[in-house]
Scaffold this motif. Structure first.
Motif, PDB file in Angstrom:
ATOM      1  N   ALA A  26       0.831  -1.204   0.000  1.00  0.00           N
ATOM      2  CA  ALA A  26       0.000   0.000   0.000  1.00  0.00           C
ATOM      3  C   ALA A  26       0.864   1.251   0.000  1.00  0.00           C
ATOM      4  O   ALA A  26       1.919   1.292   0.655  1.00  0.00           O
ATOM      5  CB  ALA A  26      -0.907   0.005   1.232  1.00  0.00           C
ATOM      6  N   GLU A  27       0.404   2.255  -0.720  1.00  0.00           N
ATOM      7  CA  GLU A  27       1.062   3.565  -0.708  1.00  0.00           C
ATOM      8  C   GLU A  27       0.209   4.622  -0.024  1.00  0.00           C
ATOM      9  O   GLU A  27       0.685   5.696   0.316  1.00  0.00           O
ATOM     10  CB  GLU A  27       1.378   3.996  -2.146  1.00  0.00           C
ATOM     11  CG  GLU A  27       2.395   3.084  -2.817  1.00  0.00           C
ATOM     12  CD  GLU A  27       2.750   3.551  -4.218  1.00  0.00           C
ATOM     13  OE1 GLU A  27       2.149   4.540  -4.701  1.00  0.00           O
ATOM     14  OE2 GLU A  27       3.621   2.907  -4.831  1.00  0.00           O
ATOM     15  N   THR A  28      -1.075   4.339   0.121  1.00  0.00           N
ATOM     16  CA  THR A  28      -1.979   5.248   0.826  1.00  0.00           C
ATOM     17  C   THR A  28      -2.844   4.433   1.788  1.00  0.00           C
ATOM     18  O   THR A  28      -2.919   3.200   1.697  1.00  0.00           O
ATOM     19  CB  THR A  28      -2.932   5.980  -0.149  1.00  0.00           C
ATOM     20  OG1 THR A  28      -3.801   5.007  -0.748  1.00  0.00           O
ATOM     21  CG2 THR A  28      -2.162   6.719  -1.247  1.00  0.00           C
ATOM     22  N   VAL A  29      -3.525   5.172   2.660  1.00  0.00           N
ATOM     23  CA  VAL A  29      -4.439   4.488   3.573  1.00  0.00           C
ATOM     24  C   VAL A  29      -5.593   3.853   2.791  1.00  0.00           C
ATOM     25  O   VAL A  29      -6.070   2.770   3.150  1.00  0.00           O
ATOM     26  CB  VAL A  29      -4.954   5.469   4.651  1.00  0.00           C
ATOM     27  CG1 VAL A  29      -6.064   4.835   5.487  1.00  0.00           C
ATOM     28  CG2 VAL A  29      -3.798   5.910   5.549  1.00  0.00           C
ATOM     29  N   ALA A  30      -6.009   4.504   1.712  1.00  0.00           N
ATOM     30  CA  ALA A  30      -7.057   3.894   0.875  1.00  0.00           C
ATOM     31  C   ALA A  30      -6.595   2.541   0.349  1.00  0.00           C
ATOM     32  O   ALA A  30      -7.373   1.572   0.305  1.00  0.00           O
ATOM     33  CB  ALA A  30      -7.412   4.828  -0.279  1.00  0.00           C
ATOM     34  N   ASP A  31      -5.308   2.457  -0.028  1.00  0.00           N
ATOM     35  CA  ASP A  31      -4.774   1.160  -0.469  1.00  0.00           C
ATOM     36  C   ASP A  31      -4.850   0.141   0.672  1.00  0.00           C
ATOM     37  O   ASP A  31      -5.161  -1.038   0.452  1.00  0.00           O
ATOM     38  CB  ASP A  31      -3.299   1.285  -0.878  1.00  0.00           C
ATOM     39  CG  ASP A  31      -3.104   2.137  -2.126  1.00  0.00           C
ATOM     40  OD1 ASP A  31      -4.079   2.346  -2.855  1.00  0.00           O
ATOM     41  OD2 ASP A  31      -1.948   2.589  -2.342  1.00  0.00           O
ATOM     42  N   VAL A  32      -4.520   0.603   1.867  1.00  0.00           N
ATOM     43  CA  VAL A  32      -4.536  -0.310   3.015  1.00  0.00           C
ATOM     44  C   VAL A  32      -5.927  -0.920   3.179  1.00  0.00           C
ATOM     45  O   VAL A  32      -6.081  -2.138   3.334  1.00  0.00           O
ATOM     46  CB  VAL A  32      -4.128   0.435   4.317  1.00  0.00           C
ATOM     47  CG1 VAL A  32      -4.401  -0.442   5.544  1.00  0.00           C
ATOM     48  CG2 VAL A  32      -2.666   0.853   4.263  1.00  0.00           C
ATOM     49  N   VAL A  33      -6.950  -0.065   3.110  1.00  0.00           N
ATOM     50  CA  VAL A  33      -8.317  -0.566   3.303  1.00  0.00           C
ATOM     51  C   VAL A  33      -8.702  -1.517   2.177  1.00  0.00           C
ATOM     52  O   VAL A  33      -9.300  -2.567   2.412  1.00  0.00           O
ATOM     53  CB  VAL A  33      -9.311   0.613   3.417  1.00  0.00           C
ATOM     54  CG1 VAL A  33     -10.747   0.098   3.448  1.00  0.00           C
ATOM     55  CG2 VAL A  33      -9.015   1.425   4.673  1.00  0.00           C
ATOM     56  N   SER A  34      -8.337  -1.185   0.947  1.00  0.00           N
ATOM     57  CA  SER A  34      -8.723  -2.079  -0.157  1.00  0.00           C
ATOM     58  C   SER A  34      -7.963  -3.403  -0.087  1.00  0.00           C
ATOM     59  O   SER A  34      -8.506  -4.461  -0.429  1.00  0.00           O
ATOM     60  CB  SER A  34      -8.534  -1.396  -1.512  1.00  0.00           C
ATOM     61  OG  SER A  34      -7.188  -1.078  -1.726  1.00  0.00           O
ATOM     62  N   GLN A  35      -6.713  -3.373   0.385  1.00  0.00           N
ATOM     63  CA  GLN A  35      -5.977  -4.630   0.559  1.00  0.00           C
ATOM     64  C   GLN A  35      -6.567  -5.465   1.696  1.00  0.00           C
ATOM     65  O   GLN A  35      -6.642  -6.705   1.606  1.00  0.00           O
ATOM     66  CB  GLN A  35      -4.498  -4.340   0.831  1.00  0.00           C
ATOM     67  CG  GLN A  35      -3.742  -3.760  -0.357  1.00  0.00           C
ATOM     68  CD  GLN A  35      -3.675  -4.730  -1.522  1.00  0.00           C
ATOM     69  OE1 GLN A  35      -3.382  -5.906  -1.344  1.00  0.00           O
ATOM     70  NE2 GLN A  35      -3.974  -4.251  -2.718  1.00  0.00           N
ATOM     71  N   MET A  36      -6.975  -4.766   2.745  1.00  0.00           N
ATOM     72  CA  MET A  36      -7.612  -5.495   3.850  1.00  0.00           C
ATOM     73  C   MET A  36      -8.931  -6.127   3.398  1.00  0.00           C
ATOM     74  O   MET A  36      -9.306  -7.219   3.849  1.00  0.00           O
ATOM     75  CB  MET A  36      -7.869  -4.551   5.031  1.00  0.00           C
ATOM     76  CG  MET A  36      -6.617  -4.158   5.800  1.00  0.00           C
ATOM     77  SD  MET A  36      -5.752  -5.580   6.494  1.00  0.00           S
ATOM     78  CE  MET A  36      -7.027  -6.250   7.559  1.00  0.00           C
ATOM     79  N   GLU A  37      -9.622  -5.450   2.510  1.00  0.00           N
ATOM     80  CA  GLU A  37     -10.876  -6.001   1.975  1.00  0.00           C
ATOM     81  C   GLU A  37     -10.611  -7.321   1.239  1.00  0.00           C
ATOM     82  O   GLU A  37     -11.424  -8.247   1.293  1.00  0.00           O
ATOM     83  CB  GLU A  37     -11.525  -4.979   1.044  1.00  0.00           C
ATOM     84  CG  GLU A  37     -12.766  -5.463   0.307  1.00  0.00           C
ATOM     85  CD  GLU A  37     -13.985  -5.653   1.204  1.00  0.00           C
ATOM     86  OE1 GLU A  37     -13.988  -5.124   2.332  1.00  0.00           O
ATOM     87  OE2 GLU A  37     -14.931  -6.355   0.768  1.00  0.00           O
ATOM     88  N   LYS A  38      -9.454  -7.391   0.579  1.00  0.00           N
ATOM     89  CA  LYS A  38      -9.127  -8.644  -0.118  1.00  0.00           C
ATOM     90  C   LYS A  38      -8.832  -9.764   0.891  1.00  0.00           C
ATOM     91  O   LYS A  38      -9.196 -10.920   0.676  1.00  0.00           O
ATOM     92  CB  LYS A  38      -7.920  -8.430  -1.035  1.00  0.00           C
ATOM     93  CG  LYS A  38      -8.231  -7.554  -2.236  1.00  0.00           C
ATOM     94  CD  LYS A  38      -6.999  -7.376  -3.114  1.00  0.00           C
ATOM     95  CE  LYS A  38      -7.320  -6.457  -4.287  1.00  0.00           C
ATOM     96  NZ  LYS A  38      -6.109  -6.097  -5.057  1.00  0.00           N
ATOM     97  N   LEU A  39      -8.158  -9.383   1.974  1.00  0.00           N
ATOM     98  CA  LEU A  39      -7.852 -10.381   2.996  1.00  0.00           C
ATOM     99  C   LEU A  39      -9.101 -10.849   3.744  1.00  0.00           C
ATOM    100  O   LEU A  39      -9.212 -12.014   4.129  1.00  0.00           O
ATOM    101  CB  LEU A  39      -6.871  -9.794   4.033  1.00  0.00           C
ATOM    102  CG  LEU A  39      -5.415  -9.660   3.640  1.00  0.00           C
ATOM    103  CD1 LEU A  39      -4.656  -8.961   4.764  1.00  0.00           C
ATOM    104  CD2 LEU A  39      -4.804 -11.031   3.365  1.00  0.00           C
ATOM    105  N   ALA A  40      -9.991  -9.895   3.956  1.00  0.00           N
ATOM    106  CA  ALA A  40     -11.182 -10.183   4.769  1.00  0.00           C
ATOM    107  C   ALA A  40     -12.383  -9.519   4.100  1.00  0.00           C
ATOM    108  O   ALA A  40     -12.701  -8.374   4.404  1.00  0.00           O
ATOM    109  CB  ALA A  40     -10.991  -9.653   6.190  1.00  0.00           C
ATOM    110  N   PRO A  41     -13.045 -10.204   3.197  1.00  0.00           N
ATOM    111  CA  PRO A  41     -14.178  -9.593   2.487  1.00  0.00           C
ATOM    112  C   PRO A  41     -15.215  -9.022   3.449  1.00  0.00           C
ATOM    113  O   PRO A  41     -15.597  -9.678   4.417  1.00  0.00           O
ATOM    114  CB  PRO A  41     -14.744 -10.764   1.676  1.00  0.00           C
ATOM    115  CG  PRO A  41     -13.566 -11.652   1.449  1.00  0.00           C
ATOM    116  CD  PRO A  41     -12.753 -11.565   2.710  1.00  0.00           C
ATOM    117  N   GLY A  42     -15.639  -7.798   3.165  1.00  0.00           N
ATOM    118  CA  GLY A  42     -16.583  -7.105   4.041  1.00  0.00           C
ATOM    119  C   GLY A  42     -15.911  -6.103   4.950  1.00  0.00           C
ATOM    120  O   GLY A  42     -16.573  -5.248   5.531  1.00  0.00           O
TER     121      GLY A  42
END
Lengths: 92, 388
Positions: A26-42
């Motif tokens: 991730a390069e931004t916090v938005a990236d962090v959230v979208s990557q977390m969404e992949k790890l944990a859908p929802g």
């Protein structure tokens, strides 16, 4: 890669994340959230509303700095950053 | 009569089951979470819980094993471009919400009620004022655009700025403190799935005769004592709606301004309150499944005193379409009881009724309200009571 640290309250909803070292590309916090969404859908809809804005009673810190852009989560993160996703201690 | 009652509370989902003549209550899930509504889909057997998680927002939860385990369902979200007209939120500096109506992006503030149509469709009512419909058993939900874009709330704001004028106002029931309209009642005619009624705080009742494609005002005969014109077309505050399954033209409404009854599918209403008997203000209403003239309410004192009248809790029943009311008190506390019963917290199944209060008391009757038995005294504040 940035490390993600979650409030333990979120493990109640995403028990599969408990005890895991969470590192995301991730390069931004938005990236962090979208990557977390992949790890944990929802996951993203627990942190943000359907417009992508951080929920009112959620806080995100990059190291010790509170997220500035709550609307788009554009704050940058460094490869060695720790990103803390916390509930705001609102109320009593 | 159903042998199982589903209870939504401020701190979790509870299930009460009757076996061998005894009721047993257990915490069935969502410990510590706000549960606005719990119900069973009669078409699939799935249990649905409408959660308000505070920090983490509103979430749909479901169970396919009768409440043994729960998991997040596909979530309801407002589509991109969904906007609505709203008054300013009340603040310390602006408690009376002075200022112009503005256009806001819609985000989910509360999941408030769920209903199941005879053809398998699932409907969910939300704040701010959304009716969501699923045609695939709850795998996906779609915002009903006919109602969202209705002229009474300013027209189509997806495509433009609409009329700039809304007749839909707010309710204090939103969980985040926002003041936005909410859909708390959805009635689908069990004999004709095209006929749908919704209750909105605060706008009134709207009805559809074409499965939700188009909607029309259903407030004829309604009276709002807080409006310059009590019989205004809009601005009414239904607290709950109920219809008779067998006689679906018979519709009941507990309103902020009294109890109202319709014998023509909500085409027109008559106020049937009896304030001298305490039957006027309250939140829930239940109607008999076979006899549309029989209904129950659990009155409160008034909007200024939202509690049982004189410290004695009672249920009121009419069997003649509101001409006369009986006050039923046997088995209910008659001293120092100040319970209030919320809009979804009265259920009916055959001769059996149950209701729960914000004081955490739960009562059941097996004889149409003639006498009551206490099932629990220490539950969290009760939001919904539904027989499965």
């Amino acid at each position: 890669m940035p490390k993600v640290v979650l409030t333990r309250h979120l493990y109640q909803y995403f028990p599969a994340l408990e005890g895991r070292e969470l590192e995301v590309d991730a390069e931004t916090v938005a990236d962090v959230v979208s990557q977390m969404e992949k790890l944990a859908p929802g996951f993203a809809f627990y942190i943000c509303d359907e417009r992508g804005r951080l929920r009112r009673h959620v806080n995100i810190f990059i190291e010790e700095n509170l997220l500035r852009d709550r609307a788009c989560l554009s704050d940058g993160v460094e490869p060695d950053s720790r990103v803390f996703i916390m509930q705001a201690l609102s109320g009593g | 009569m159903s042998e199982r009652i589903l209870i939504g509370t401020r701190k979790g989902t509870f299930i009460v089951t009757r076996a061998a003549g005894r009721w047993t209550l257990r915490l069935a899930g969502h410990a510590g979470m706000g549960v606005n509504f719990v119900a069973r889909d009669p078409n699939t057997g799935t249990f649905w819980a409408l959660l308000g998680l505070g920090h983490w927002g509103a979430k749909l939860s479901r169970s396919v094993d009768a409440g043994e385990t729960w998991s997040d369902a596909p979530q309801i979200k407002y589509p991109a471009g969904a906007r609505y007209l709203a008054m300013p939120d009340p603040t310390e500096d602006n408690p009376s919400m002075q200022g112009p109506v503005s256009v806001r992006d819609a985000t989910l503030l509360k999941l408030w009620c769920i209903a199941f149509g005879p053809t398998g469709r699932i409907y969910v009512g939300t704040i701010p004022g959304g009716l969501f419909e699923s045609r695939d058993g709850g795998e996906s939900f779609e915002l009903n655009r006919g109602l969202w874009d209705h002229e009474s709330r300013g027209g189509d704001l997806f495509e433009g700025e609409g009329t700039g004028n809304t007749h839909w106002f707010g309710t204090p029931a939103s969980e985040g403190g926002e003041f936005a309209p909410g859909i708390h009642s959805i009635l689908v005619d069990p004999k004709d799935a095209n006929r749908i009624l919704v209750g909105i705080s605060t706008a009134g009742v709207l009805g559809s005769s074409d499965g939700g494609k188009t909607w029309e005002n259903r407030n004829k005969g309604m009276l709002n004592d807080y409006l310059p014109d009590p019989a205004a077309e809009w601005g009414h505050d239904p607290h709950a709606l109920a219809l008779c399954s067998a006689e679906s033209a018979h519709v009941w409404q507990q309103n902020h301004n009294g109890v109202f009854y319709s014998r023509d599918g909500a085409q027109s209403w008559t106020r049937v309150s009896r304030p001298d008997q305490g039957v006027h203000f309250g939140f829930p209403v239940a109607v008999d499944a076979n006899d549309g003239k029989t209904a129950w309410v659990v009155p409160g004192h008034s909007d200024m005193q939202r509690m049982a009248i004189g410290g004695g809790l009672f249920v009121a029943r009419t069997q003649d379409a509101g001409e006369t009311w009986e006050t039923l008190r046997e088995g209910l506390p008659q001293q120092n009881a100040y319970d209030v019963v919320y809009r979804h917290a009265l259920g009916c199944s055959g001769d059996r009724l149950a209701f729960g209060s914000t004081t955490g008391n739960l009562y059941v009757s097996d004889d149409r309200g003639e006498s009551w038995q206490t099932l629990a005294n220490n539950l969290p504040p009760i939001y919904s009571v539904a027989f499965e």
